[in-house]
Design a protein around this motif. Structure first.
Motif, mmCIF file in Angstrom:
data_model
loop_
_atom_site.group_PDB
_atom_site.id
_atom_site.type_symbol
_atom_site.label_atom_id
_atom_site.label_comp_id
_atom_site.label_asym_id
_atom_site.label_seq_id
_atom_site.Cartn_x
_atom_site.Cartn_y
_atom_site.Cartn_z
ATOM 1 N N ASN A 122 0.803 -1.211 0.000
ATOM 2 C CA ASN A 122 0.000 0.000 0.000
ATOM 3 C C ASN A 122 0.834 1.258 0.000
ATOM 4 O O ASN A 122 0.273 2.355 -0.026
ATOM 5 C CB ASN A 122 -0.914 -0.003 1.223
ATOM 6 N N LYS A 123 2.112 1.121 0.090
ATOM 7 C CA LYS A 123 2.982 2.282 0.148
ATOM 8 C C LYS A 123 2.832 3.145 -1.097
ATOM 9 O O LYS A 123 2.968 4.355 -1.038
ATOM 10 C CB LYS A 123 4.439 1.828 0.254
ATOM 11 N N PHE B 72 0.013 5.366 -0.558
ATOM 12 C CA PHE B 72 0.353 6.349 0.465
ATOM 13 C C PHE B 72 1.343 7.366 -0.089
ATOM 14 O O PHE B 72 1.236 8.566 0.163
ATOM 15 C CB PHE B 72 0.938 5.616 1.680
ATOM 16 N N TYR B 73 2.305 6.881 -0.881
ATOM 17 C CA TYR B 73 3.314 7.758 -1.475
ATOM 18 C C TYR B 73 2.662 8.770 -2.413
ATOM 19 O O TYR B 73 2.939 9.964 -2.346
ATOM 20 C CB TYR B 73 4.342 6.911 -2.228
ATOM 21 N N LYS C 151 -0.434 9.684 -2.465
ATOM 22 C CA LYS C 151 -1.279 10.590 -1.680
ATOM 23 C C LYS C 151 -0.413 11.666 -1.026
ATOM 24 O O LYS C 151 -0.798 12.847 -0.970
ATOM 25 C CB LYS C 151 -2.018 9.777 -0.622
ATOM 26 N N HIS C 152 0.756 11.248 -0.562
ATOM 27 C CA HIS C 152 1.678 12.199 0.072
ATOM 28 C C HIS C 152 2.150 13.241 -0.930
ATOM 29 O O HIS C 152 2.205 14.436 -0.629
ATOM 30 C CB HIS C 152 2.875 11.426 0.651
ATOM 31 N N ASN D 90 -0.643 15.634 -1.528
ATOM 32 C CA ASN D 90 -0.794 16.527 -0.364
ATOM 33 C C ASN D 90 0.258 17.619 -0.363
ATOM 34 O O ASN D 90 -0.036 18.796 -0.149
ATOM 35 C CB ASN D 90 -0.649 15.720 0.936
ATOM 36 N N MET D 91 1.516 17.210 -0.578
ATOM 37 C CA MET D 91 2.622 18.176 -0.508
ATOM 38 C C MET D 91 2.573 19.146 -1.682
ATOM 39 O O MET D 91 2.989 20.291 -1.564
ATOM 40 C CB MET D 91 3.977 17.456 -0.485
ATOM 41 N N ASN E 13 0.001 21.904 -0.571
ATOM 42 C CA ASN E 13 -0.081 22.412 0.792
ATOM 43 C C ASN E 13 0.181 23.913 0.870
ATOM 44 O O ASN E 13 -0.279 24.575 1.788
ATOM 45 C CB ASN E 13 0.797 21.594 1.747
ATOM 46 N N ASN F 236 13.523 22.489 5.457
ATOM 47 C CA ASN F 236 13.345 21.775 6.723
ATOM 48 C C ASN F 236 12.668 20.434 6.493
ATOM 49 O O ASN F 236 13.050 19.413 7.082
ATOM 50 C CB ASN F 236 12.538 22.639 7.703
ATOM 51 N N GLU F 237 11.670 20.455 5.636
ATOM 52 C CA GLU F 237 10.952 19.201 5.307
ATOM 53 C C GLU F 237 11.908 18.186 4.685
ATOM 54 O O GLU F 237 11.850 16.994 4.996
ATOM 55 C CB GLU F 237 9.828 19.524 4.329
ATOM 56 N N ILE G 251 13.950 16.701 7.459
ATOM 57 C CA ILE G 251 13.172 15.735 8.250
ATOM 58 C C ILE G 251 13.105 14.402 7.504
ATOM 59 O O ILE G 251 13.331 13.330 8.085
ATOM 60 C CB ILE G 251 11.747 16.266 8.499
ATOM 61 N N LYS G 252 12.822 14.473 6.227
ATOM 62 C CA LYS G 252 12.669 13.233 5.456
ATOM 63 C C LYS G 252 13.995 12.488 5.335
ATOM 64 O O LYS G 252 14.044 11.261 5.407
ATOM 65 C CB LYS G 252 12.103 13.549 4.066
ATOM 66 N N GLN H 211 10.286 12.906 -5.444
ATOM 67 C CA GLN H 211 9.118 13.588 -4.878
ATOM 68 C C GLN H 211 8.903 14.931 -5.549
ATOM 69 O O GLN H 211 7.796 15.258 -5.977
ATOM 70 C CB GLN H 211 9.297 13.778 -3.378
ATOM 71 N N HIS I 191 10.407 18.824 14.692
ATOM 72 C CA HIS I 191 10.649 18.544 13.275
ATOM 73 C C HIS I 191 9.570 17.658 12.681
ATOM 74 O O HIS I 191 9.824 16.587 12.111
ATOM 75 C CB HIS I 191 12.026 17.910 13.061
ATOM 76 N N ILE J 280 6.136 17.667 10.024
ATOM 77 C CA ILE J 280 5.682 18.411 8.839
ATOM 78 C C ILE J 280 4.318 19.000 9.187
ATOM 79 O O ILE J 280 3.322 18.285 9.302
ATOM 80 C CB ILE J 280 5.627 17.511 7.597
ATOM 81 N N SER K 130 2.054 20.753 7.828
ATOM 82 C CA SER K 130 0.865 20.744 6.964
ATOM 83 C C SER K 130 0.192 19.376 6.899
ATOM 84 O O SER K 130 -0.898 19.234 6.363
ATOM 85 C CB SER K 130 1.237 21.168 5.548
ATOM 86 N N LEU K 131 0.859 18.368 7.480
ATOM 87 C CA LEU K 131 0.268 17.027 7.474
ATOM 88 C C LEU K 131 -0.438 16.767 8.801
ATOM 89 O O LEU K 131 -0.169 17.430 9.797
ATOM 90 C CB LEU K 131 1.350 15.961 7.257
ATOM 91 N N LEU L 183 4.872 8.625 8.133
ATOM 92 C CA LEU L 183 5.921 9.076 7.195
ATOM 93 C C LEU L 183 7.141 8.147 7.108
ATOM 94 O O LEU L 183 7.636 7.897 6.011
ATOM 95 C CB LEU L 183 6.365 10.490 7.596
ATOM 96 N N LEU M 167 7.405 5.428 4.357
ATOM 97 C CA LEU M 167 7.735 5.720 2.950
ATOM 98 C C LEU M 167 9.143 5.272 2.612
ATOM 99 O O LEU M 167 9.445 4.946 1.472
ATOM 100 C CB LEU M 167 7.629 7.223 2.675
ATOM 101 N N TYR M 168 10.021 5.285 3.637
ATOM 102 C CA TYR M 168 11.440 5.069 3.349
ATOM 103 C C TYR M 168 12.000 3.799 3.967
ATOM 104 O O TYR M 168 13.134 3.424 3.688
ATOM 105 C CB TYR M 168 12.244 6.276 3.841
ATOM 106 N N LEU N 55 3.292 -1.651 4.649
ATOM 107 C CA LEU N 55 2.213 -0.835 5.194
ATOM 108 C C LEU N 55 0.920 -1.606 4.962
ATOM 109 O O LEU N 55 0.360 -1.597 3.877
ATOM 110 C CB LEU N 55 2.181 0.514 4.481
#
Lengths: 443, 222
Positions: free
Chosen positions: A5-6, A9-10, A12-13, A16-17, A20, A343-344, A347-348, A361, B92, B94, B96-97, B105, B108-109, B114
């Motif tokens: 299902n990733k 989800f990917y 959808k992400h 979303n991004m 936003n 920053n995002e 984080i990722k 992405q 840290h 996100i 907007s989520l 999150l 994803l990596y 999932l």
């Protein structure tokens, strides 16, 4: 790699991004949409104009070979018709124009309809032509009412005629014309006798209407001209073609009429041979003809294409430049987006995203926005093109048919994908290379 | 303590080749340990955590992660994705989520699937941290304590081998601080991960199973 299902989800992400930051989205979409809109609309108009001019050629088949001649030497004509009788589709004579209708108004407006009389041979096929002195092209015919000219009409030299719908509407105000009469050479008030023909104040010949056929494209253009006359007045000279037995034209014309010989040859080798024979004949007997033209479908297409090519190339280059400028603007918006989201990215990356993940992405986001812009652009440009067509038709009485081909609708979407990919790649690469610790310091 | 997951041997770190931020750090930690590292501002605590968490490189020494020598010239996103969880002072997240999207999150990596089991796990973790009612709420609308709980949920969702927390209670009030520390203690007692936390709060420092002081580039056990 994504599993299970990733993928959902990917995606959808990514969606979303992409959305936003509303101001950024609007800015990106506007820039992309404007560029793609101009590109799409420009292509639609260019293609429509192109197709409009090629319409004549499309009415001809690849198997058709046309010879247009003017000569006093009947022997040459006879010899030409005997070259390939098996495939001879039609032999017609074309008269000088003859006035058949006049309408005048109290304000001094005047509308006249002149008909080129096409005399048909013993075959019962009628071949209307395009009103162009350089290109006489054969097309198919759709009979609406009555019948066509046949061999008996020719043999008995009957005074019969077949007209098109436009002529019928003009002469008989839309009522059924079968059995009624058409008068050749009606005098035009205030015009010289050259235009009104030999018979001054008298009908040259009276022809019984035996059939009505569908309008050709050329006639549609004349119809528009007539609508303009009705709406605005002025002076309007319209043209049409009417069809009667070949003998009538040959008798009436004081000078040798233009002749059209048409062959329909399906075998490509035979076609090529016949083409060469006609060309060679023209060279050998050139002194016997005042006019001699061998015409194939390709000749017409090449002629039109060569005329339009410089303009089309120039316009295409202009459109591509507009698209590129729009792309650069998109790229700068993407750079802004990457900087805003450092920053995002940090984080990722801290969560395990690789450079490729970050690159993918952002490229996907860029492509998604481009696709949306393309869809909006295609819808808007198609709508505007149709509005333009209607405006030209109803307000300016100009016939300009818009061509909304699949190519015109899909090309911008395909380009948007490439465009979105290319102009997102550099900003995405920049984003992917940012160090995690640096990125996390940005708020 | 179980077998060491990480082993640092004579780790040195400099940014300008002149002054060493870390000057020979020796350290090891295993699952079930709750390590607290203290030190003054600018002592290199965050630098040490970044090195342990494979976010930054070291200048010299040796770092073994699960008996694998870490090459300072290479990047290890796969290890970060599957073996390490982070909790930062500034959360840290996100913004907007939603809460659930932030917690999901890492999937994803990572190599984790999932599926419905994972989603059930997420529900139970959110419930554990009293975040269930905020599942669909945007993170930007949460308080500091709620955000930090979301960050912890995100860090533990993959069941990492090591959880790194850099001043996780720095911006929180007493009540929220207590909640966070309790959560870490429970995780450590469960024996599923090693927890390495940095703080300058000496009261919190006593909550761990072992305590270190980072001073003058060296790590000293207290």
């Amino acid at each position: 790699m994504l599993k299970g299902n990733k993928v959902f989800f990917y995606l959808k992400h990514v969606v979303n991004m992409s959305f936003n930051n509303k101001p950024r989205v609007v800015l990106s979409l506007v820039g992309l949409t404007v560029g793609l809109f101009i590109f799409t609309l420009g292509n639609i108009i260019i293609d429509s104009y192109y197709n409009d001019n090629l319409r004549w050629a499309w009415q001809m088949t690849n198997e058709t070979l046309v010879l247009e001649v003017q000569t006093d030497h009947q022997d040459n004509l006879t010899e030409l018709t005997r070259l390939d009788r098996e495939h001879l589709l039609s032999s017609v004579s074309l008269s000088s124009p003859s006035t058949i209708f006049i309408a005048t108004g109290e304000d001094g407006s005047l509308c006249s309809l002149s008909a080129t009389v096409m005399g048909v041979s013993e075959l019962d096929k009628i071949v209307p032509i395009h009103h162009d002195i350089h290109h006489s092209i054969g097309i198919g015919i759709d009979l609406l009412r009555g019948r066509l000219i046949n061999a008996n009409d020719v043999a008995l030299q009957r005074n019969v005629v077949v007209i098109d719908q436009f002529t019928e509407d003009l002469l008989f105000q839309g009522s059924n014309s079968l059995g009624k009469y058409l008068h050749l050479d009606v005098e035009v008030p205030g015009m010289s006798s050259v235009h009104s023909g030999q018979g001054t104040n008298a009908t040259k010949r009276k022809l019984e209407i035996i059939g009505v056929i569908k309008n050709s494209y050329a006639t549609k253009v004349e119809k528009m001209e007539y609508r303009k006359f009705v709406a605005e007045g002025g002076v309007s000279f319209l043209n049409t073609t009417i069809y009667c037995p070949i003998t009538i034209v040959d008798i009436e014309e004081d000078i040798a009429p233009r002749k059209l010989l048409m062959w329909n040859i399906e075998d490509k080798n035979n076609y090529a041979d016949m083409h060469q024979i006609l060309v060679d004949y023209g060279h050998v007997y050139r002194n016997d003809f005042s006019s001699y033209n061998v015409i194939t479908r390709n000749d017409v297409i090449i002629d039109v294409v060569n005329q339009l090519k410089p303009m089309r190339s120039f316009l295409t280059v202009m459109l591509v430049i507009i698209l590129l400028i729009s792309g650069v603007s998109t790229m700068s918006t993407m750079f802004f987006s990457v900087k805003e989201r450092i920053n995002e990215i940090g984080i990722k990356k801290a969560l395990g995203a690789t450079k490729l993940d970050i690159l993918c992405q952002y490229v996907l986001e860029g492509m998604l926005l481009s696709f949306i812009a393309a869809i909006i652009a295609v819808c808007l440009s198609s709508l505007l093109a149709l509005i333009l067509q209607n405006y030209l038709f109803y307000s300016m009485h100009l016939l300009f048919e818009i061509s909304l081909s699949l190519r015109n609708l899909l090309l911008p979407i395909l380009l948007a994908g490439i465009y979105g990919f290319v102009f997102s790649l550099i900003p995405s690469y920049y984003g992917a290379r940012i160090m995690v610790t640096h990125a996390l310091r940005f708020e | 303590m179980l077998e060491a997951i990480i082993r640092l041997s004579n780790i040195k770190k400099t940014y300008d080749n002149i002054e060493y931020v870390l000057n020979g750090v020796d350290f090891q930690s295993g699952k079930g340990e709750f390590v607290v590292i203290q030190g003054k501002s600018g002592s290199g605590k965050s630098t040490l955590l970044n090195i342990i968490g494979l976010l930054d490189t070291y200048t010299s020494g040796q770092y073994f992660f699960e008996d694998r020598l870490i090459n300072p010239q290479k990047n290890y996103p796969h290890l970060r994705a599957n073996k390490i969880g982070f909790v930062f002072q500034s959360y840290h997240l996100i913004e907007s989520l939603s809460v659930k999207e932030n917690v999901l999150l890492p999937f994803l990596y990572s190599d984790s699937r999932l599926n419905s089991c994972t989603l059930t796990t997420i529900e139970s973790i959110l419930d554990k941290f009293n975040l269930s009612k905020f599942e669909r709420k945007k993170v930007s609308l949460l308080s500091g304590g709620e955000k930090q709980r979301v960050a912890i949920a995100r860090a533990i969702i993959k069941y990492p081998d090591i959880i790194i927390a850099d001043e996780p209670t720095g911006n929180l009030d007493e009540e929220n601080t207590s909640t966070i520390i309790n959560a870490f203690q429970q995780l450590a007692r469960a024996g599923n991960a090693a927890i390495i936390m940095v703080t300058h709060n000496s009261q919190i420092a006593d909550c761990g199973t072992s305590k270190y002081l980072l001073s003058e580039g060296k790590l000293i056990r207290c």
